[in-house]
Design a protein around this motif. Structure first.
Motif, PDB file in Angstrom:
ATOM      1  N   PHE A 133       0.803  -1.228   0.000  1.00  0.00           N
ATOM      2  CA  PHE A 133       0.000   0.000   0.000  1.00  0.00           C
ATOM      3  C   PHE A 133       0.837   1.279   0.000  1.00  0.00           C
ATOM      4  N   GLY A 134       2.157   1.142   0.176  1.00  0.00           N
ATOM      5  CA  GLY A 134       3.005   2.316   0.222  1.00  0.00           C
ATOM      6  C   GLY A 134       2.969   2.975   1.595  1.00  0.00           C
ATOM      7  N   HIS A 135       3.773   4.012   1.777  1.00  0.00           N
ATOM      8  CA  HIS A 135       3.740   4.744   3.045  1.00  0.00           C
ATOM      9  C   HIS A 135       4.106   6.200   2.817  1.00  0.00           C
ATOM     10  N   GLU A 136       3.715   7.023   3.787  1.00  0.00           N
ATOM     11  CA  GLU A 136       4.062   8.432   3.762  1.00  0.00           C
ATOM     12  C   GLU A 136       5.358   8.663   4.526  1.00  0.00           C
ATOM     13  N   ARG A 137       5.985   9.759   4.244  1.00  0.00           N
ATOM     14  CA  ARG A 137       7.204  10.124   4.967  1.00  0.00           C
ATOM     15  C   ARG A 137       6.905  10.258   6.465  1.00  0.00           C
ATOM     16  N   GLY A 138       7.742   9.639   7.278  1.00  0.00           N
ATOM     17  CA  GLY A 138       7.572   9.719   8.723  1.00  0.00           C
ATOM     18  C   GLY A 138       6.553   8.745   9.285  1.00  0.00           C
ATOM     19  N   ALA A 139       6.020   7.837   8.450  1.00  0.00           N
ATOM     20  CA  ALA A 139       4.999   6.894   8.928  1.00  0.00           C
ATOM     21  C   ALA A 139       5.565   5.964   9.989  1.00  0.00           C
ATOM     22  N   PHE A 140       6.848   5.660   9.902  1.00  0.00           N
ATOM     23  CA  PHE A 140       7.521   4.814  10.887  1.00  0.00           C
ATOM     24  C   PHE A 140       9.010   5.100  10.808  1.00  0.00           C
ATOM     25  N   THR A 141       9.745   4.571  11.744  1.00  0.00           N
ATOM     26  CA  THR A 141      11.194   4.786  11.762  1.00  0.00           C
ATOM     27  C   THR A 141      11.819   4.267  10.468  1.00  0.00           C
ATOM     28  N   GLY A 142      12.559   5.127   9.814  1.00  0.00           N
ATOM     29  CA  GLY A 142      13.183   4.740   8.555  1.00  0.00           C
ATOM     30  C   GLY A 142      12.410   5.177   7.330  1.00  0.00           C
ATOM     31  N   ALA A 143      11.182   5.672   7.516  1.00  0.00           N
ATOM     32  CA  ALA A 143      10.383   6.151   6.379  1.00  0.00           C
ATOM     33  C   ALA A 143      10.779   7.588   6.077  1.00  0.00           C
ATOM     34  N   VAL A 144      11.899   7.779   5.396  1.00  0.00           N
ATOM     35  CA  VAL A 144      12.449   9.120   5.185  1.00  0.00           C
ATOM     36  C   VAL A 144      11.812   9.825   3.990  1.00  0.00           C
ATOM     37  N   LYS A 145      11.065   9.092   3.186  1.00  0.00           N
ATOM     38  CA  LYS A 145      10.354   9.718   2.076  1.00  0.00           C
ATOM     39  C   LYS A 145       9.144   8.874   1.701  1.00  0.00           C
ATOM     40  N   ARG A 146       8.260   9.460   0.946  1.00  0.00           N
ATOM     41  CA  ARG A 146       7.047   8.746   0.510  1.00  0.00           C
ATOM     42  C   ARG A 146       7.434   7.577  -0.388  1.00  0.00           C
ATOM     43  N   LYS A 147       6.740   6.463  -0.232  1.00  0.00           N
ATOM     44  CA  LYS A 147       6.974   5.274  -1.061  1.00  0.00           C
ATOM     45  C   LYS A 147       5.647   4.834  -1.671  1.00  0.00           C
ATOM     46  N   LEU A 148       5.631   4.641  -2.963  1.00  0.00           N
ATOM     47  CA  LEU A 148       4.437   4.125  -3.630  1.00  0.00           C
ATOM     48  C   LEU A 148       4.354   2.621  -3.436  1.00  0.00           C
TER      49      LEU A 148
END
Length: 469
Positions: A217-232
């Motif tokens: 489903f992808g994630h937004e920046r800052g969604a969890f530790t290590g999520a440094v940018k948006r991911k599709l």
């Protein structure tokens, strides 16, 4: 030894190239003019032609054009003076593979010729493989991509796949491990109206729960530790195409709930996001598990099962279609021989009988691995039962067994393993024709590691290995 034609109207240079290449072990024919060179080539094509660029009468460009018209696979190198490099480039545009600027030392000529001969060898091998593959396809098999087989169960499966492909229905592909479920999914996509869209694969069993959710489903920046940018996510990446969820039975309960929502509503939310995103994706899933049993055991959501199970397709195990074993084996020989052992063109009856006796618990994947292994050790043009792993043969022996050192009490295990390593390296080095990069690829090791081993076992003099690129 290769057959090389040298064309040059300068006696000293022509004789010098002839001597250098003859000392390298090649059979060299030398002529004074382009016309004589073409006449010699018409009598019997050469593996490589070296022609001077500036000659009276027919020059090197005309020779190159005429040779390529005569034989599109002709491999030509031109010899040029420093001031005529632009003309040499023109010759390459006409089909020459390279040029050499005179004056040149013998080792440069040998290196350039080796490069050309390698190109000539590759072209011949591609031609043989193409001819072999064409003959194979003409022979018999019902082949759609890599989904191969002409047995009744496979014909029925292919017929169903072609029908289902035209719809947008969710498909569940069932079958044991190694039967080719991803191939069915790819065929569904390739034969569907979505064929021009993306085909995206997710191996559900290979990802932890938290990673799988982000992957899908992808994630937004800052969604969890290590999520440094948006991911599709893969659903977004597959928009307009097909998403293949391999081993859907391994998906944890929390992700099952979100999958159900996507299938029902055609929309997703990225992890850590608030926006709802519409997606247009056809979902094809696969499993080797009995999902009905998983539902009864409470490990798989019943509502998700029925959403995935709209159109079920079942791949038969190889033991239920033994008549497909010969055509699959030939298919894998054609597929892998060009990379592993270009000399092999097929299988003899002893190999086919040995393959037919085996139960194939690993299905088509196991058969492919067996054929690839046999190609590594094969010494003839056709695989025999001696090339197969020993557990498949009636005698329980193979060529690999024949090369194994006998275990004796006075030889420690490290010495035995070293002896076996030396034998395997020697075999791969011979099969690769002494080309070190190809030898390293066959052995699955780095080129630098191969250099050390070749020196260790006396194949090379001690030297500094090249740096890895």
């Amino acid at each position: 030894m290769a057959r090389i034609l040298v064309i040059d109207d300068h006696d000293t240079l022509r004789e010098g190239m002839t001597v250098t290449l003859t000392r390298s072990g090649h059979a060299v024919s030398a002529v004074r003019s382009g016309q004589d060179g073409l006449a010699a080539y018409r009598k019997a094509p050469f593996d490589l032609v070296v022609t001077d660029l500036k000659m009276d009468g027919m020059d090197g460009i005309a020779v190159t054009k005429s040779l390529k018209a005569l034989d599109a696979a002709a491999v030509v190198m031109v010899v040029t003076a420093f001031g005529t490099i632009e003309t040499a480039v023109q010759a390459m545009q006409e089909g020459a593979y390279d040029f050499i600027t005179k004056p040149f030392p013998p080792e440069v000529l040998r290196a350039k010729v080796d490069k050309g001969l390698e190109l000539a060898s590759t072209r011949k091998q591609v031609e043989r493989l193409t001819a072999r593959t064409d003959a194979h396809d003409t022979d018999a098999a019902l082949t759609h991509g890599n989904l191969v087989g002409d047995s009744e169960p496979m014909q029925r499966l292919v017929s169903n796949v072609l029908k289902v492909a035209q719809s947008d229905a969710t498909v569940l592909v069932r079958g044991e491990s190694g039967t080719g479920k991803e191939l069915v999914a790819r065929m569904l996509h390739q034969r569907s109206p979505r064929r021009d869209g993306p085909f995206v694969v997710v191996h559900c069993a290979a990802l932890a729960e938290t990673l799988l959710e982000s992957e899908l489903f992808g994630h937004e920046r800052g969604a969890f530790t290590g999520a440094v940018k948006r991911k599709l996510g893969r659903f977004e990446l597959a928009d307009g195409g097909t998403l293949f969820l391999d081993e859907i039975g391994e998906v944890p309960a929390s992700v099952q709930t979100k999958l159900l929502r996507v299938l029902q509503e055609k929309e997703i939310q990225r992890v850590g996001g608030e926006d709802t995103l519409k997606v247009d994706v056809r979902v094809v899933s696969a499993t080797h598990r009995d999902l009905q049993a998983e539902v009864k055991a409470g490990r798989f959501r019943e509502d998700l099962y029925y959403r995935l199970h709209i159109v079920p397709l079942t791949l038969p195990p190889l033991r239920e279609r033994p008549e497909d074993i010969p055509v699959l084996a030939r298919h894998f020989v054609a597929k892998h021989a060009v990379r592993v052992n270009r000399r092999v063109t097929g299988l003899d009856d002893s190999a086919l009988r040995a393959l037919a006796r085996h139960a194939w618990p690993g299905n088509v994947r196991e058969l492919e691995n067996v054929i690839e292994q046999a190609l590594v050790f094969a010494e003839g043009e056709r695989l025999t039962d001696l090339d197969l792993p020993s557990h498949l043969t009636a005698t329980g022996t193979s060529r690999l067994d024949a090369g194994l050192p006998v275990l004796q009490g006075d030889r420690p295990l490290p010495d035995i393993l070293e002896d076996l390593e030396r034998q395997l390296i020697a075999r791969a080095y011979e099969k690769a024709g002494g080309v070190k990069t190809e030898t390293a690829r066959l052995l699955g090791i780095k080129t630098s590691a191969l250099y050390y081993k070749l020196e260790k076992y006396g194949f090379l003099p001690r030297e500094t290995p090249p740096e890895e690129g």
